[in-house]
Design a protein around this motif. Structure first.
Motif, PDB file in Angstrom:
ATOM      1  N   ASP A   1       0.482  -1.283   0.089  1.00  0.00           N
ATOM      2  CA  ASP A   1      -0.021   0.217  -0.109  1.00  0.00           C
ATOM      3  C   ASP A   1       0.914   1.126  -0.003  1.00  0.00           C
ATOM      4  N   VAL A   2       2.272   1.296   0.832  1.00  0.00           N
ATOM      5  CA  VAL A   2       2.431   2.099   0.713  1.00  0.00           C
ATOM      6  C   VAL A   2       4.106   1.809   0.857  1.00  0.00           C
ATOM      7  N   THR A   3       4.580   0.996   0.853  1.00  0.00           N
ATOM      8  CA  THR A   3       6.118   0.610   1.227  1.00  0.00           C
ATOM      9  C   THR A   3       6.076  -0.046   0.187  1.00  0.00           C
ATOM     10  N   ASP A   4       7.539  -0.644  -0.433  1.00  0.00           N
ATOM     11  CA  ASP A   4       7.525  -1.519  -1.460  1.00  0.00           C
ATOM     12  C   ASP A   4       8.801  -2.154  -1.320  1.00  0.00           C
ATOM     13  N   ALA A   5       9.689  -2.427  -2.275  1.00  0.00           N
ATOM     14  CA  ALA A   5      11.115  -4.280  -2.662  1.00  0.00           C
ATOM     15  C   ALA A   5      11.700  -2.466  -1.675  1.00  0.00           C
TER      16      ALA A   5
END
Length: 300
Positions: free
Chosen positions: A43-47
């Motif tokens: 939703d907000v963070t990614d890899a």
């Protein structure tokens, strides 16, 4: 109310039961400012986000933290809303630590201690996934050692079975069942390995209500001996070959492992798990300290 996506299944039945009532009360819920928010990884963070607390399961916890903060900000119209993607939030998450939670201590180039206070099946599942992913990335010339203890109020059989079954491809060469430096007082009588293994099979053991037991039970001088025997029985069923030692203090086990790893034949990775008490004892035995903690909490 905010939940993680890994918890959605557990609340779906409740939500279905409440669906009709929710429709009737939608207007009142809006008026009272009530909202159910489902938070998912991504939703907000990614890899590209480096979460300070390791373990893939910590990403949903980071999403929950962001959602909670944004929810609190929405309730106070005075400050401007803070978006989760702001640089400040990202830096804060990258620098977050939680001692004893997916924590790695490097004691030498050949020895690392991986600590987690996981003491339930669900938390063990997340922790062992983090441990195996971490160790697998270090190459083939590695050796794995388990250091375990849990409260006698908890059933250790499913915990030890999980540790055995998830280590079949990456087995532990040795297992230490250590007593922690401290423990919570308890009036609960310590069960024997025979009682716990029988209950695990759905059998009420004959010795549950008397002082009888088999010869192995009578040789269990400590709770750590009980854990060791359970591991050996489960290991015989799974075909494991781990060497087992029980009853040592954590500091003695760490010293033993240090000596073993000093020859540098392989990189040794130790998983310390089962309770917060055992992890605290490991941190003490390794002379770990928070380098930057000044004991102050800064509030606006």
């Amino acid at each position: 109310f905010t939940i993680g996506d890994n918890e959605v299944g557990g609340v779906m039945e409740v939500l279905r039961q409440c669906a009709a009532a929710e429709e009737d009360e939608e207007e009142e819920g809006d008026r009272n400012g009530e909202r159910l928010t489902v938070v998912r990884c991504g939703d907000v963070t990614d890899a590209t986000w480096n979460i300070g607390i390791k373990g893939e399961h910590q990403r949903v916890n980071a999403e929950l933290a962001i959602a909670l903060c944004e929810s609190l900000v929405r309730q106070d119209p005075s400050p401007p809303p803070t978006k989760g993607g702001d640089c400040t939030v990202r830096i804060a998450l990258e620098n977050t630590i939680w001692p004893g939670r997916c924590q790695t201590l490097s004691l030498s180039p050949h020895l690392q201690i991986h600590c987690d206070g996981a003491h339930t099946e669900k938390s063990l599942e997340a922790c062992t996934r983090w441990f195996h992913d971490t160790v697998s990335s270090r190459g083939d010339n590695t050796e794995r050692i388990l250091l375990f203890n849990c409260s006698h109020e908890r059933n250790p059989v499913p915990l030890l079975r999980h540790l055995l079954q998830t280590s079949t491809q990456l087995p532990f060469s040795k297992v230490y069942f250590c007593r922690a430096d401290a423990e919570r007082p308890s009036s609960v009588e310590k069960p024997t390995s025979s009682q716990l293994l029988a209950l695990d099979m759905g059998i009420i053991p004959a010795c549950a209500n008397n002082n009888e037991g088999d010869a192995a039970d009578k040789e269990e001088r400590s709770w750590q001996d009980t854990l060791a025997r359970i591991w050996q029985v489960l290991q015989s069923r799974e075909g494991g070959l781990s060497r087992v030692e029980s009853g040592l203090a954590v500091s003695s086990a760490i010293d033993d492992i240090r000596t073993y790893a000093s020859d540098g034949a392989a990189r040794v990775h130790v998983l310390a798990i089962g309770s917060l008490y055992i992890v605290g004892s490991v941190l003490r035995a390794c002379d770990w300290n928070e380098e930057f903690a000044d004991g102050k909490l800064l509030l606006p």
